[in-house]
Motif scaffolding. Structure first.
Motif, PDB file in Angstrom:
ATOM      1  N   PRO A 131      18.062  48.006  39.022  1.00 39.87           N
ATOM      2  CA  PRO A 131      17.375  49.280  39.309  1.00 39.87           C
ATOM      3  C   PRO A 131      16.829  49.970  38.069  1.00 39.87           C
ATOM      4  CG  PRO A 131      19.473  49.133  40.490  1.00 39.87           C
ATOM      5  CD  PRO A 131      19.449  47.999  39.515  1.00 39.87           C
ATOM      6  N   ARG A 132      17.255  49.581  36.877  1.00 40.52           N
ATOM      7  CA  ARG A 132      16.762  50.218  35.662  1.00 40.52           C
ATOM      8  C   ARG A 132      15.370  49.744  35.280  1.00 40.52           C
ATOM      9  NH1 ARG A 132      21.285  48.677  31.482  1.00 40.52           N
ATOM     10  NH2 ARG A 132      20.819  46.662  32.456  1.00 40.52           N
ATOM     11  N   LEU A 133      14.935  48.615  35.832  1.00 36.08           N
ATOM     12  CA  LEU A 133      13.649  48.027  35.462  1.00 36.08           C
ATOM     13  C   LEU A 133      12.525  48.622  36.320  1.00 36.08           C
ATOM     14  CD1 LEU A 133      14.710  44.302  35.000  1.00 36.08           C
ATOM     15  CD2 LEU A 133      14.564  46.116  33.288  1.00 36.08           C
ATOM     16  N   ILE A 134      12.345  49.917  36.198  1.00 33.32           N
ATOM     17  CA  ILE A 134      11.260  50.623  36.894  1.00 33.32           C
ATOM     18  C   ILE A 134      10.130  50.815  35.893  1.00 33.32           C
ATOM     19  CG2 ILE A 134      10.590  52.710  38.105  1.00 33.32           C
ATOM     20  CD1 ILE A 134      13.443  53.028  39.016  1.00 33.32           C
ATOM     21  N   LEU A 135       8.991  50.208  36.156  1.00 34.25           N
ATOM     22  CA  LEU A 135       7.850  50.220  35.250  1.00 34.25           C
ATOM     23  C   LEU A 135       6.780  51.161  35.784  1.00 34.25           C
ATOM     24  CD1 LEU A 135       7.560  46.379  34.561  1.00 34.25           C
ATOM     25  CD2 LEU A 135       8.791  48.082  33.218  1.00 34.25           C
ATOM     26  N   SER A 136       6.115  51.814  34.864  1.00 35.26           N
ATOM     27  CA  SER A 136       4.990  52.664  35.243  1.00 35.26           C
ATOM     28  C   SER A 136       3.753  51.801  35.458  1.00 35.26           C
ATOM     29  CB  SER A 136       4.729  53.709  34.155  1.00 35.26           C
ATOM     30  OG  SER A 136       4.330  53.071  32.946  1.00 35.26           O
ATOM     31  N   ALA A 137       2.695  52.424  35.960  1.00 37.07           N
ATOM     32  CA  ALA A 137       1.451  51.693  36.186  1.00 37.07           C
ATOM     33  C   ALA A 137       0.866  51.179  34.879  1.00 37.07           C
ATOM     34  CB  ALA A 137       0.448  52.589  36.914  1.00 37.07           C
ATOM     35  N   PHE A 193      20.035  50.961  27.643  1.00 31.46           N
ATOM     36  CA  PHE A 193      18.713  50.878  27.032  1.00 31.46           C
ATOM     37  C   PHE A 193      18.522  52.090  26.130  1.00 31.46           C
ATOM     38  CE2 PHE A 193      17.156  48.477  31.005  1.00 31.46           C
ATOM     39  CZ  PHE A 193      17.521  47.280  30.424  1.00 31.46           C
ATOM     40  N   LEU A 194      18.226  51.830  24.830  1.00 36.11           N
ATOM     41  CA  LEU A 194      17.935  52.923  23.918  1.00 36.11           C
ATOM     42  C   LEU A 194      16.508  53.429  24.107  1.00 36.11           C
ATOM     43  CD1 LEU A 194      19.633  51.609  20.646  1.00 36.11           C
ATOM     44  CD2 LEU A 194      20.550  53.170  22.376  1.00 36.11           C
ATOM     45  N   THR A 195      15.628  52.581  24.602  1.00 32.47           N
ATOM     46  CA  THR A 195      14.248  52.963  24.858  1.00 32.47           C
ATOM     47  C   THR A 195      13.851  52.452  26.239  1.00 32.47           C
ATOM     48  OG1 THR A 195      13.447  50.950  23.765  1.00 32.47           O
ATOM     49  CG2 THR A 195      13.656  52.937  22.410  1.00 32.47           C
ATOM     50  N   ARG A 196      12.591  52.521  26.527  1.00 32.23           N
ATOM     51  CA  ARG A 196      12.095  52.022  27.799  1.00 32.23           C
ATOM     52  C   ARG A 196      12.301  50.509  27.874  1.00 32.23           C
ATOM     53  NH1 ARG A 196      10.814  54.627  32.216  1.00 32.23           N
ATOM     54  NH2 ARG A 196       9.046  53.253  32.589  1.00 32.23           N
ATOM     55  N   PRO A 197      12.660  49.952  29.040  1.00 34.81           N
ATOM     56  CA  PRO A 197      12.902  48.500  29.135  1.00 34.81           C
ATOM     57  C   PRO A 197      11.659  47.663  28.962  1.00 34.81           C
ATOM     58  CG  PRO A 197      12.994  49.512  31.310  1.00 34.81           C
ATOM     59  CD  PRO A 197      12.910  50.640  30.323  1.00 34.81           C
ATOM     60  N   VAL A 198      10.475  48.274  28.934  1.00 32.96           N
ATOM     61  CA  VAL A 198       9.259  47.481  28.807  1.00 32.96           C
ATOM     62  C   VAL A 198       9.233  46.722  27.486  1.00 32.96           C
ATOM     63  CG1 VAL A 198       7.972  49.411  27.802  1.00 32.96           C
ATOM     64  CG2 VAL A 198       6.752  47.589  28.990  1.00 32.96           C
ATOM     65  N   GLY A 199       9.882  47.252  26.442  1.00 35.32           N
ATOM     66  CA  GLY A 199       9.910  46.547  25.166  1.00 35.32           C
ATOM     67  C   GLY A 199      10.675  45.235  25.249  1.00 35.32           C
ATOM     68  N   ILE A 200      11.804  45.232  25.958  1.00 35.24           N
ATOM     69  CA  ILE A 200      12.582  44.004  26.122  1.00 35.24           C
ATOM     70  C   ILE A 200      11.808  42.998  26.960  1.00 35.24           C
ATOM     71  CG2 ILE A 200      14.729  43.072  27.061  1.00 35.24           C
ATOM     72  CD1 ILE A 200      16.075  45.672  26.417  1.00 35.24           C
ATOM     73  N   LEU A 201      11.167  43.466  28.021  1.00 31.55           N
ATOM     74  CA  LEU A 201      10.405  42.554  28.867  1.00 31.55           C
ATOM     75  C   LEU A 201       9.229  41.956  28.094  1.00 31.55           C
ATOM     76  CD1 LEU A 201      10.343  44.628  32.181  1.00 31.55           C
ATOM     77  CD2 LEU A 201      11.978  42.872  31.481  1.00 31.55           C
ATOM     78  N   ALA A 202       8.564  42.765  27.276  1.00 35.00           N
ATOM     79  CA  ALA A 202       7.438  42.252  26.497  1.00 35.00           C
ATOM     80  C   ALA A 202       7.905  41.204  25.493  1.00 35.00           C
ATOM     81  CB  ALA A 202       6.733  43.408  25.775  1.00 35.00           C
ATOM     82  N   TYR A 203       9.067  41.412  24.890  1.00 35.32           N
ATOM     83  CA  TYR A 203       9.588  40.438  23.932  1.00 35.32           C
ATOM     84  C   TYR A 203       9.920  39.115  24.622  1.00 35.32           C
ATOM     85  CZ  TYR A 203      12.590  38.277  20.423  1.00 35.32           C
ATOM     86  OH  TYR A 203      13.141  37.396  19.529  1.00 35.32           O
ATOM     87  N   ARG A 204      10.465  39.175  25.826  1.00 38.28           N
ATOM     88  CA  ARG A 204      10.811  37.946  26.537  1.00 38.28           C
ATOM     89  C   ARG A 204       9.583  37.212  27.058  1.00 38.28           C
ATOM     90  NH1 ARG A 204      16.493  39.052  29.810  1.00 38.28           N
ATOM     91  NH2 ARG A 204      17.683  39.684  27.973  1.00 38.28           N
ATOM     92  N   LEU A 205       8.480  37.910  27.208  1.00 36.09           N
ATOM     93  CA  LEU A 205       7.238  37.273  27.645  1.00 36.09           C
ATOM     94  C   LEU A 205       6.340  36.879  26.478  1.00 36.09           C
ATOM     95  CD1 LEU A 205       6.353  39.633  30.618  1.00 36.09           C
ATOM     96  CD2 LEU A 205       7.089  37.256  30.808  1.00 36.09           C
ATOM     97  N   LYS A 206       6.838  37.004  25.266  1.00 36.99           N
ATOM     98  CA  LYS A 206       5.998  36.777  24.088  1.00 36.99           C
ATOM     99  C   LYS A 206       5.521  35.331  24.015  1.00 36.99           C
ATOM    100  CE  LYS A 206       8.127  36.616  20.214  1.00 36.99           C
ATOM    101  NZ  LYS A 206       8.850  36.962  18.978  1.00 36.99           N
ATOM    102  N   GLU A 207       6.418  34.384  24.237  1.00 40.27           N
ATOM    103  CA  GLU A 207       6.070  32.970  24.151  1.00 40.27           C
ATOM    104  C   GLU A 207       5.633  32.468  25.526  1.00 40.27           C
ATOM    105  OE1 GLU A 207       5.872  31.406  21.435  1.00 40.27           O
ATOM    106  OE2 GLU A 207       6.806  32.879  20.097  1.00 40.27           O
TER     107      GLU A 207
END
Length: 302
Positions: free
Chosen positions: A194-200, A235-249
């Motif tokens: 439930p924490r992985l709520i992303l904005s548009a 999460f210290l910040t928005r979870p979008v940073g972790i998701l972006a890092y995992r999608l890097k490769e």
């Protein structure tokens, strides 16, 4: 005759108030900070005023990140981050990404005693030297004309390249132009965590990377498992940073014609028991388990 006496209270001095606070002033010559009344008397959250006063008292170069402030204050990350956002929206605090003369990009935090003024400053040419503090700026406002078309640079001036986006984050595109399958994968992440709520805006930036994973032959369930596995407890910040890092490769696509066939577990066929005619599954014909057990229990006749 004795002098007349009165039990009426003595009249208060004309200079002292009859109610409210009475200040006892002490002239300070060291270890003090000057803040404006507009900031000290700011309506709203007391946490915001306290964080602002604390940042004003710190020397230049002191970290003012959310973890650093949480070590000093008893409030949690949510209240501290909310206070920083309020100060940034009011123009007291600015976090700016600057490019040095060597090409490196770094984030600097500026705190203004009084918001308002010219927000434009030149970056520090020395990456390791002291920086010249910029002029104060007001609350962030952007006109429609500035959004529609940026002003052209004067002749003879070079325009610095924009700072690169974080790893895995693409340039912002309209969400309507994003791959619907990629958007569906990102939207469904909240069902797993439930924490992985992303904005548009965050979804639009991550959708191209997810679309490349889908084009490489990965199923949506594979991408979901990859993005939601072993997430941190907080999460210290928005979870979008972790998701972006995992999608890097981007994974390698499956070569054409080499798709692995689906492996299904072998299921034994149905057979009829030779003893009781009951149906059971077995690789070989014969008797069912109950009939074999009864045969083992029968006494042996000589």
């Amino acid at each position: 005759m004795a002098d007349p006496q009165s039990n009426a209270p003595s009249r208060a001095s004309a200079g002292a108030p009859t109610s409210g606070v009475i200040h006892v002033r002490t002239r300070l010559t060291a270890d003090f900070t000057v803040i404006s009344n507009a900031l000290a008397q700011r309506r709203g959250s007391a946490v915001t005023v306290g964080v602002a006063a604390y940042i004003s008292s710190l020397p230049d170069g002191t970290p003012v990140t959310i973890p650093a402030l949480c070590k000093h204050f008893s409030e949690g990350e949510i209240l501290i981050s909310r206070a920083l956002r309020e100060l940034e929206a009011a123009g007291y605090l600015e976090r700016r990404r600057e490019r040095t003369s060597t090409g490196h990009v770094r984030t600097r935090t500026y705190f203004y005693d009084v918001p308002g003024g010219d927000p434009h400053t030149e970056p520090d040419p020395d990456p390791d030297g002291p920086s010249e503090p910029p002029k104060p700026r007001g609350p962030r406002k952007q006109s429609a004309a500035a959004v529609a078309a940026p002003a052209s640079a004067p002749a003879g001036e070079t325009v610095a390249a924009p700072a690169p986006a974080p790893a895995g984050m693409e340039e912002l595109v309209p969400l309507a132009d994003a791959d619907p399958k990629a958007v569906a994968v990102l939207t469904a992440l909240r069902r797993v965590d439930p924490r992985l709520i992303l904005s548009a805006q965050e979804t639009a930036r991550l959708a191209p990377a997810v679309a490349r994973w889908l084009a490489a032959g990965l199923l949506p369930t594979h991408i979901t498992d990859h993005l939601t596995a072993r997430l941190p407890d907080h999460f210290l910040t928005r979870p979008v940073g972790i998701l972006a890092y995992r999608l890097k490769e981007t994974p390698l696509p499956v070569p054409a014609g080499s798709a692995e066939p689906a492996v299904r577990p072998m299921v034994a066929p149905m057979r009829n028991c030779d003893g009781c005619d009951r149906g059971f599954r077995s690789a070989h014909p014969g008797r069912c388990r109950d009939c074999r057990r009864r045969e083992e229990c029968l006494p042996v006749v000589a």
